[in-house]
Design a protein around this motif. Structure first.
Motif, PDB file in Angstrom:
ATOM      1  N   LEU A  99     -29.771 -14.602  55.394  1.00 29.75           N
ATOM      2  CA  LEU A  99     -30.937 -14.843  54.701  1.00 29.75           C
ATOM      3  C   LEU A  99     -32.245 -14.261  55.146  1.00 29.75           C
ATOM      4  N   LEU A 100     -32.140 -14.499  56.658  1.00 27.27           N
ATOM      5  CA  LEU A 100     -33.409 -13.626  57.411  1.00 27.27           C
ATOM      6  C   LEU A 100     -33.519 -12.121  57.190  1.00 27.27           C
ATOM      7  N   PRO A 101     -32.359 -11.460  57.597  1.00 28.45           N
ATOM      8  CA  PRO A 101     -32.445  -9.915  57.320  1.00 28.45           C
ATOM      9  C   PRO A 101     -32.996  -9.803  56.060  1.00 28.45           C
ATOM     10  N   LEU A 102     -32.058 -10.349  55.087  1.00 23.96           N
ATOM     11  CA  LEU A 102     -32.497 -10.022  53.543  1.00 23.96           C
ATOM     12  C   LEU A 102     -33.841  -9.959  53.485  1.00 23.96           C
ATOM     13  N   ALA A 103     -34.725 -11.119  53.729  1.00 26.30           N
ATOM     14  CA  ALA A 103     -35.999 -11.271  53.945  1.00 26.30           C
ATOM     15  C   ALA A 103     -36.821 -10.172  54.632  1.00 26.30           C
ATOM     16  N   PHE A 135     -40.039 -12.405  62.452  1.00 28.23           N
ATOM     17  CA  PHE A 135     -38.650 -12.703  62.220  1.00 28.23           C
ATOM     18  C   PHE A 135     -37.899 -13.054  63.308  1.00 28.23           C
ATOM     19  N   GLY A 136     -38.093 -12.499  64.616  1.00 29.17           N
ATOM     20  CA  GLY A 136     -37.448 -12.966  65.876  1.00 29.17           C
ATOM     21  C   GLY A 136     -37.517 -14.399  66.255  1.00 29.17           C
ATOM     22  N   SER A 137     -39.163 -14.972  65.887  1.00 30.21           N
ATOM     23  CA  SER A 137     -39.255 -16.242  66.132  1.00 30.21           C
ATOM     24  C   SER A 137     -38.523 -17.268  65.413  1.00 30.21           C
ATOM     25  N   VAL A 138     -38.285 -16.950  64.268  1.00 26.15           N
ATOM     26  CA  VAL A 138     -37.398 -17.544  63.237  1.00 26.15           C
ATOM     27  C   VAL A 138     -36.000 -17.583  63.599  1.00 26.15           C
ATOM     28  N   SER A 139     -35.493 -16.392  63.957  1.00 28.26           N
ATOM     29  CA  SER A 139     -34.329 -16.271  64.435  1.00 28.26           C
ATOM     30  C   SER A 139     -33.955 -17.130  65.624  1.00 28.26           C
ATOM     31  N   LEU A 140     -34.726 -16.932  66.457  1.00 20.48           N
ATOM     32  CA  LEU A 140     -34.686 -17.946  67.845  1.00 20.48           C
ATOM     33  C   LEU A 140     -34.592 -19.244  67.616  1.00 20.48           C
ATOM     34  N   ALA A 141     -35.244 -19.953  66.544  1.00 17.66           N
ATOM     35  CA  ALA A 141     -35.304 -21.199  66.083  1.00 17.66           C
ATOM     36  C   ALA A 141     -34.207 -21.572  65.556  1.00 17.66           C
ATOM     37  N   LEU A 142     -33.432 -20.726  64.787  1.00 20.82           N
ATOM     38  CA  LEU A 142     -32.140 -20.889  64.049  1.00 20.82           C
ATOM     39  C   LEU A 142     -31.315 -21.069  65.131  1.00 20.82           C
ATOM     40  N   ARG A 143     -31.182 -20.047  66.376  1.00 23.00           N
ATOM     41  CA  ARG A 143     -30.208 -20.092  67.534  1.00 23.00           C
ATOM     42  C   ARG A 143     -30.165 -21.347  68.219  1.00 23.00           C
ATOM     43  N   ARG A 144     -31.664 -22.014  68.214  1.00 26.24           N
ATOM     44  CA  ARG A 144     -31.663 -23.184  68.930  1.00 26.24           C
ATOM     45  C   ARG A 144     -31.545 -24.401  68.316  1.00 26.24           C
ATOM     46  N   TRP A 145     -31.905 -24.565  66.933  1.00 25.69           N
ATOM     47  CA  TRP A 145     -31.759 -25.718  66.232  1.00 25.69           C
ATOM     48  C   TRP A 145     -30.872 -25.614  64.891  1.00 25.69           C
ATOM     49  N   ALA A 146     -30.256 -24.679  64.712  1.00 22.76           N
ATOM     50  CA  ALA A 146     -29.323 -24.519  63.374  1.00 22.76           C
ATOM     51  C   ALA A 146     -28.336 -23.114  63.733  1.00 22.76           C
ATOM     52  N   PRO A 147     -27.597 -23.205  64.728  1.00 26.00           N
ATOM     53  CA  PRO A 147     -26.670 -22.231  64.968  1.00 26.00           C
ATOM     54  C   PRO A 147     -25.808 -21.837  64.124  1.00 26.00           C
ATOM     55  N   ALA A 165     -31.878 -21.914  55.430  1.00 27.85           N
ATOM     56  CA  ALA A 165     -30.918 -21.644  56.347  1.00 27.85           C
ATOM     57  C   ALA A 165     -30.619 -23.123  57.311  1.00 27.85           C
ATOM     58  N   ARG A 166     -31.484 -23.712  57.111  1.00 30.07           N
ATOM     59  CA  ARG A 166     -31.335 -25.178  57.752  1.00 30.07           C
ATOM     60  C   ARG A 166     -30.193 -26.104  57.029  1.00 30.07           C
ATOM     61  N   TYR A 185     -32.590  -9.075  46.308  1.00 29.62           N
ATOM     62  CA  TYR A 185     -32.625 -10.310  45.772  1.00 29.62           C
ATOM     63  C   TYR A 185     -31.533 -10.913  45.435  1.00 29.62           C
ATOM     64  N   ALA A 186     -30.738 -10.308  44.600  1.00 35.49           N
ATOM     65  CA  ALA A 186     -29.230 -10.870  44.084  1.00 35.49           C
ATOM     66  C   ALA A 186     -28.358 -11.433  45.346  1.00 35.49           C
ATOM     67  N   LEU A 187     -28.422 -10.678  46.357  1.00 34.98           N
ATOM     68  CA  LEU A 187     -27.742 -11.183  47.426  1.00 34.98           C
ATOM     69  C   LEU A 187     -28.524 -12.481  48.086  1.00 34.98           C
ATOM     70  N   LEU A 188     -29.514 -12.537  47.832  1.00 34.58           N
ATOM     71  CA  LEU A 188     -30.547 -13.715  48.531  1.00 34.58           C
ATOM     72  C   LEU A 188     -30.165 -14.815  47.503  1.00 34.58           C
ATOM     73  N   VAL A 189     -30.189 -14.587  46.282  1.00 37.45           N
ATOM     74  CA  VAL A 189     -30.122 -15.741  45.289  1.00 37.45           C
ATOM     75  C   VAL A 189     -28.537 -16.076  45.612  1.00 37.45           C
ATOM     76  N   ALA A 190     -27.540 -15.097  45.767  1.00 34.41           N
ATOM     77  CA  ALA A 190     -26.156 -15.534  45.704  1.00 34.41           C
ATOM     78  C   ALA A 190     -25.904 -16.415  46.795  1.00 34.41           C
ATOM     79  N   ALA A 191     -26.591 -16.005  48.072  1.00 35.46           N
ATOM     80  CA  ALA A 191     -26.498 -16.794  49.193  1.00 35.46           C
ATOM     81  C   ALA A 191     -26.865 -18.336  49.109  1.00 35.46           C
ATOM     82  N   GLY A 192     -27.980 -18.204  48.465  1.00 30.56           N
ATOM     83  CA  GLY A 192     -28.638 -19.501  48.353  1.00 30.56           C
ATOM     84  C   GLY A 192     -27.690 -20.442  47.400  1.00 30.56           C
ATOM     85  N   PHE A 193     -27.258 -19.931  46.223  1.00 33.31           N
ATOM     86  CA  PHE A 193     -26.364 -20.958  45.644  1.00 33.31           C
ATOM     87  C   PHE A 193     -25.043 -20.961  45.924  1.00 33.31           C
TER      88      PHE A 193
END
Lengths: 137, 426
Positions: free
Chosen positions: B65-69, B47-59, B417-418, B344-352
């Motif tokens: 989203l990621l913590p829920l996953a 998860f850290g590598s995804v988080s770092l990628a977000l920091r770099r390319w989608a701050p 997230a992107r 899951y509900a939070l994830l779906v709510a965040a998505g919509f």
């Protein structure tokens, strides 16, 4: 007392899971929903184009009153072949925002109903002119 | 700021994963070996590598989203490790791979990446359908299909097996978002009314009919009820979201009802599933066995569960994959299962929420269709385990054992997230 210890461990695990979710749920509110709700004014003063082929995302200030139509002379020129040259007028009267159809060919719809008399608009109402849909904000 | 909140939540989820493993070790007497530390390290790396990628390319991306996953994966992994330590070791490798793949996707989509995806719609459609049909390759080929538990969903290459249908969902979601972004205006025009509902011209039902056809092929040749329903729900749900016309929902519902009855009459495997759902106790020792075991497991879980490692979820067939929720409900109880559903509900709510806040139509629809994929999949398998619906045999995102599913869902969350990063810009 291993049984008691295991029970406590189990409850601690569950408590931590809920703490985690609580942290997220508390802050997620700001990230859910259409956003930009903070600018609250009492009277509707803006129309946002929410469905259109070319104008989606534009907003129009109503101000003292505007005429919407396809003609170049309308205050807001609408790019929609189903709209009339001077299609409808929106104006302020006392504390109300009134929408009047100016005898258009295809009619003006508020929340899906065709209007026949000047109709007062509130925030969140949708106005359809031709194939273009506005939302009152 | 947002990214720091995400990082600390991720550390929390990683600690929970290793706490779960430690509890299993303690109760099952496996001893405090390297597993606890290893689990923590794998969670941080993945998860850290995804988080770092977000920091770099989608701050500016949504940080929740990621913590829920991560927490769903932690809860699921605890149960997988409790059921079978060998499966858990494979699952850890899958998680690392999934994290790396999601980071790679974020790298490839840096800058204007997501917008460009809109152009390749028919490529995505072809890839998606090919992936779906890949398991039908005959056994004599070097890469060939494989049948497990009566469903032909796997592809084998030498020793590796893979479920291509999981990735196919992402490609079909991309196709659909792009198709609807160009056609939603035309599709929302009514030309006639039937029973008080306006209907658009028949040709706009084209994609729905194609969806029905693909879903039908998947159902008949791969005997995969779940993927079939998921794909159909995705197409119909997106047609409704894009046009706001209830006629698509009505037509879709009617099609499902009719084809459901036909499928029940015509296919033995559908009939078996439905019968096992309605009357599981009639054939307790055979077709109803899985559902009945799951019901007993969940019933014995009570409010706070039997305690991790203290129940008998190993008695449920497929407890680590499709029925992981029953295992969680037994050992973490009602409280644990509600937490899972809330996540899951939070994830779906965040998505919509992301879909609502995004102005660009393509990205808006993409966020919505990815959220539908995640939500409907979760709903179908949870309803199956809880006996609210026939068991459809799909994985529970992030929690079930299975590399393909983990990979696809990590990429799905990375895409969401992107999209949230560029949310409000046009």
């Amino acid at each position: 007392m291993p049984a008691l210890f295991l029970n406590i461990l189990k409850l601690i695990f569950l408590a931590l899971v809920y703490l985690f979710l609580w942290q997220i749920a508390r802050s997620i509110g700001a990230h859910v929903g259409p956003g930009q709700r903070s600018k609250k004014t009492k009277v509707a003063d803006e129309l946002a184009v929410i469905r259109s082929e070319t104008m989606a995302g534009q907003t129009i200030r109503i101000g003292a009153g505007i005429v919407i139509g396809r003609s170049e002379e309308a205050n807001f020129v609408i790019d929609d072949t189903y709209a009339s040259d001077f299609h409808a007028r929106i104006g302020q009267q006392q504390d109300k925002v009134l929408l009047t159809d100016l005898g258009s060919t295809n009619g003006t719809y508020v929340n899906g109903r065709r209007i026949t008399v000047p109709t007062s608009l509130g925030k969140g109402d949708t106005v359809q002119i031709g194939k273009t849909i506005f939302e009152v904000r | 700021m947002n990214r720091n909140a995400e990082a600390s939540l991720l550390v929390g989820a990683s600690l929970l994963a290793s706490l779960g493993v430690a509890m299993v070790n303690f109760t099952l007497g496996r001893g405090f070996d390297a597993q606890v530390a290893l689990t923590f390290v794998v969670w941080i790396l993945s998860f850290g590598s995804v988080s770092l990628a977000l920091r770099r390319w989608a701050p500016a991306a949504n940080p929740y989203l990621l913590p829920l996953a991560a927490i769903l994966a932690a809860i699921g992994f605890t149960e997988i490790y409790r059921l079978d330590a060998d499966l858990a070791a494979i699952q850890r490798w899958s998680l690392l791979l999934a994290g790396a793949a999601a980071a790679l996707v974020l790298f490839l989509l840096r800058g204007e990446g997501v917008r460009q995806l809109r152009r390749y719609r028919y490529l995505f459609l072809t890839v998606g359908v090919l992936l779906l049909l890949l398991p039908l390759l005959p056994d004599s080929f070097p890469i060939h299909g494989a049948e497990i538990n009566g469903s032909r969903l796997w592809v084998r290459f030498r020793g590796l097996s893979f479920q291509p249908g999981e990735l196919a969902k992402l490609f079909l979601a991309l196709f659909l978002a792009s198709y609807l972004a160009d056609n939603h205006v035309a599709m929302s025009v009514h030309t006639r009314r039937v029973f008080g509902l306006g209907f658009p011209p028949l040709r706009h039902f084209g994609p729905i009919i194609i969806a029905g056809g693909v879903a039908f092929i998947v159902l008949v040749y791969q005997r995969d009820l779940g993927a079939s329903l998921l794909l159909f729900a995705l197409f119909v749900g997106m047609a409704y979201i894009a046009t706001g016309r209830r006629s698509y929902l009505a037509a879709g519902g009617l099609f499902v009802a009719v084809s459901g009855v036909v499928a029940y009459q015509a296919f033995a495997h559908v009939q078996r599933r439905v019968d096992a759902w309605i009357r599981p106790f009639d054939d307790y020792s055979d077709t109803g066995y899985q559902i009945v075991q799951a019901l007993f497991a969940m019933g014995s879980g009570s409010i706070s569960g039997s305690g991790i490692g203290l129940g008998r979820p190993d008695l449920i067939p497929a407890a680590a994959t499709d029925f992981i929720f029953a295992a969680v409900a037994e050992e973490m109880g009602f409280a644990g299962s509600v937490a899972v559903i809330a996540a899951y509900a939070l994830l779906v709510a965040a998505g919509f929420g992301i879909a609502l806040r995004t102005r660009d139509v393509f990205r808006k629809f993409l966020a919505a269709s990815l959220t539908i994929v995640l939500g409907v999949q979760t709903l179908l398998i949870l309803a199956g385990v809880l006996r609210l619906f026939p068991v459809t045999g799909i994985t529970l995102p992030f929690m079930s054992y299975g590399g393909s599913s983990l990979l696809a869902n990590m990429i799905l969350v990375a895409l969401l997230a992107r999209i949230s990063h560029t949310g409000r810009s046009v």
